[in-house]
Scaffold this motif. Structure first.
Motif, PDB file in Angstrom:
ATOM      1  N   GLY A  79       1.400  -1.432   0.097  1.00 29.44           N
ATOM      2  CA  GLY A  79      -0.132   0.128   0.029  1.00 29.44           C
ATOM      3  C   GLY A  79       0.956   1.152  -0.688  1.00 29.44           C
ATOM      4  O   GLY A  79       0.549   2.140  -0.982  1.00 29.44           O
ATOM      5  N   LYS A 138       0.923  -5.124  -7.246  1.00 25.22           N
ATOM      6  CA  LYS A 138       0.284  -4.816  -8.805  1.00 25.22           C
ATOM      7  C   LYS A 138      -0.815  -6.478  -7.682  1.00 25.22           C
ATOM      8  O   LYS A 138      -2.631  -5.406  -7.554  1.00 25.22           O
ATOM      9  CB  LYS A 138      -0.008  -4.763  -9.906  1.00 25.22           C
ATOM     10  CG  LYS A 138       1.055  -3.542 -10.184  1.00 25.22           C
ATOM     11  CD  LYS A 138      -0.052  -1.682  -9.437  1.00 25.22           C
ATOM     12  CE  LYS A 138      -1.477  -2.526 -10.200  1.00 25.22           C
ATOM     13  NZ  LYS A 138      -1.956  -0.706 -10.042  1.00 25.22           N
ATOM     14  N   GLU A 156      -3.459  -5.616  -4.788  1.00 31.11           N
ATOM     15  CA  GLU A 156      -3.898  -4.649  -4.578  1.00 31.11           C
ATOM     16  C   GLU A 156      -5.394  -5.203  -5.994  1.00 31.11           C
ATOM     17  O   GLU A 156      -6.198  -4.291  -5.582  1.00 31.11           O
ATOM     18  CB  GLU A 156      -3.137  -3.310  -5.568  1.00 31.11           C
ATOM     19  CG  GLU A 156      -4.375  -1.881  -5.621  1.00 31.11           C
ATOM     20  CD  GLU A 156      -3.648  -0.706  -6.854  1.00 31.11           C
ATOM     21  OE1 GLU A 156      -4.260  -0.016  -6.465  1.00 31.11           O
ATOM     22  OE2 GLU A 156      -3.447  -1.736  -7.848  1.00 31.11           O
TER      23      GLU A 156
END
Length: 526
Positions: free
Chosen positions: A18, A211, A214
């Protein structure tokens, strides 16, 4: 770009996926403290003394790979480091996204700032300049085997340091020479070990893993919500989400998903309407949402935990411990993340797989009040029939992509590097699979909203009612055939924009209703 709100100290603070993304988007800035700079300088001084003494140390005064026994003279050590960037820039294929390339810079800067890589302070400052000024190198997507570092992509990433390669700068792809003309910068003269320090590491794999963490988190959160809406539309049972059931098999992911779905359905008139119906149990795609979604949640958590270790690690080679100890080891090997990425890839694919099954279930017409193919006037209209063809194609494509990249290894470097991780391929595939799952979930969102419509005038709980209204702002109820590709594109936008996740958050804050569980801290933060 968001306003800067906090500062991350490279080489010191604990980096998470993050935080890395916040730095990449500009909401967190980066800095090097004086103690960190001193550690970097100390490591650089050790390398210079190694060169002066002439004792062979891999990559400093020897060749690379199978040339590790070839001694390099003191006068040629700088040329060696420039040549390694040139010779290893052999990437092919389309460039990776700007975000992933920027993440690579951020992750590499953090690793180099640990002071164990023998990099010059000026070189690290130049990398930080590229991050701060959003001058992001163009990096081909193919060419790394995921061991001995992500050599090819990292070489392309750092070609601009020596005046070569291309960068994406102010929304334009330009040569590094053009960048220098516009900014007044000039090429760096790399010192001993610097080239090797730059290209040895797992930052291509790790950036893709950031990625994946996320995007898979978004997919998992939305799959729970869409699954809950499908339960309402098809009048599924709430019993399989009972706390007592999951306490008997207490996997974290299962418990988390069951509680979330149960809370999403709280206060539903639709649920109350069929509480005493004669159906004994639902098909697996509804009944086993906690078990299937939960297993994928567990896989996500495993990747997140391993990734955090990697983000805060030194992964180049050799590693400078102190004046007396320089170790040529294997911290560059991508296996720890390669295996976890393959697991995450499978976890993502399964979310798409069960979503496709729920879509098929919605079309069968076996739920009271819901017509076959989700449309009353069929025959002349095909209804939602063909949308499921698309999800079937995407789910099948994902299955083919789920072969574990880490199961393969091809020796390289004339056998010196005789086992490689292929984690770079696994990372790229995982991102691709998640992209396909986003499309599948978009189609389930449309079909669930269509089925949900047939429950009117009964209402669901506050969450699903508001989500249905939000969907209808973009995609109207279909009572006859139309070009559904347009609807699907709007659905994909809703998924990628995380619209329903944001809406859930707003409703929670407004109504004072929480979807949190005892495992929320683990599953909702990264």
């Amino acid at each position: 770009m968001k306003a800067v709100s906090k500062t991350f100290n490279l080489g010191e603070d604990w980096l998470t996926a993050g935080t890395a993304l916040q730095i990449a988007e500009g909401s967190t800035t980066i800095s090097l403290s004086r103690p960190t700079r001193e550690n970097v300088i100390k490591s650089w001084d050790i390398v210079k003394r190694i060169v002066e003494k002439g004792h062979p140390v891999y990559g400093i005064n020897t060749g690379f790979g199978p040339l590790c026994t070839t001694k390099i003279s003191k006068s040629e050590t700088n040329i060696l480091q420039t040549n390694i960037l040139k010779s290893h820039s052999v990437g092919v294929g389309k460039p990776i996204s700007k975000t992933i390339a920027k993440l690579m810079l951020i992750l590499k800067a953090h690793s180099l700032a640990k002071g164990c890589s023998g990099i010059a302070e000026a070189t690290l400052d130049r990398i930080i300049w590229h991050i701060d000024n959003d001058a992001i190198p163009v990096v081909p997507s193919q060419g790394s085997v995921g061991a001995s570092g992500d050599l090819a992509p990292l070489s392309h990433l750092f070609l601009p340091l020596i005046g070569l390669g291309k960068v994406l700068y102010k929304n334009e792809t330009i040569t590094t020479a053009q960048l220098f003309e516009r900014t007044g910068l000039s090429a760096l003269d790399l010192g001993p070990k610097e080239g090797l320090a730059l290209i040895n590491g797992t930052q291509f794999i790790a950036a893709h893993a950031v990625k994946v963490v996320e995007k898979l988190h978004s997919v998992l959160s939305q799959a729970d919500i869409i699954g809950a809406m499908m339960i309402e539309g098809l009048q599924g049972s709430i019993k399989p989400f009972h706390k007592k059931l999951h306490e008997l098999r207490p996997f974290k992911g299962n418990i988390h998903v069951a509680k979330r779905v149960k809370n999403l359905l709280k206060g539903s008139e639709i649920m109350e309407d069929h509480i005493d119906c004669e159906r004994v149990q639902d098909p697996y795609s509804l009944r086993c949402i906690p078990q299937v979604h939960g297993a994928s949640r567990n896989a996500w958590l495993h990747l997140k935990e391993l990734l955090e270790v990697e983000l805060n690690a030194v992964t180049d080679n050799p590693v400078i411990i102190d004046e007396e100890l320089t170790i040529s080891g294997g911290n560059f090997h991508g296996q720890p993340l390669a295996m976890a990425l393959d697991y995450a890839c499978l976890a993502a694919s399964e979310i798409g797989n069960i979503s496709d099954r729920r879509i098929y279930l919605a079309l069968e017409g076996n739920s009271p009040g819901v017509p076959k193919l989700l449309m009353k006037d069929t025959g002349i209209n095909s209804g939602y029939m063909i949308l499921q063809y698309t999800t079937a194609a995407l789910a099948s494509e994902n299955k083919g992509l789920c072969f574990p990249s880490s199961a393969d290894s091809i020796p390289t470097s004339l056998g010196q590097e005789d086992h490689v991780s292929m984690g770079s391929i696994g990372g790229r595939k995982a991102v691709q699979v998640i992209g396909n799952v986003e499309k599948i979930l978009a189609i389930e969102l449309l079909t669930a909203a269509q089925a949900f419509e047939y429950r009117k005038p009964m209402k669901s709980g506050v969450f699903l009612e508001e989500i249905h209204k939000e969907i209808r702002k973009k995609v109207s109820f279909a009572d006859k055939d139309r070009v559904f590709a347009d609807d699907i594109e709007k659905g994909i936008e809703l998924i990628k924009d995380k619209t329903i996740i944001k809406l859930i958050k707003r409703i929670s804050e407004k109504e004072g209703i929480s979807l949190r569980t005892k495992f929320s801290e683990e599953f909702e933060t990264y």
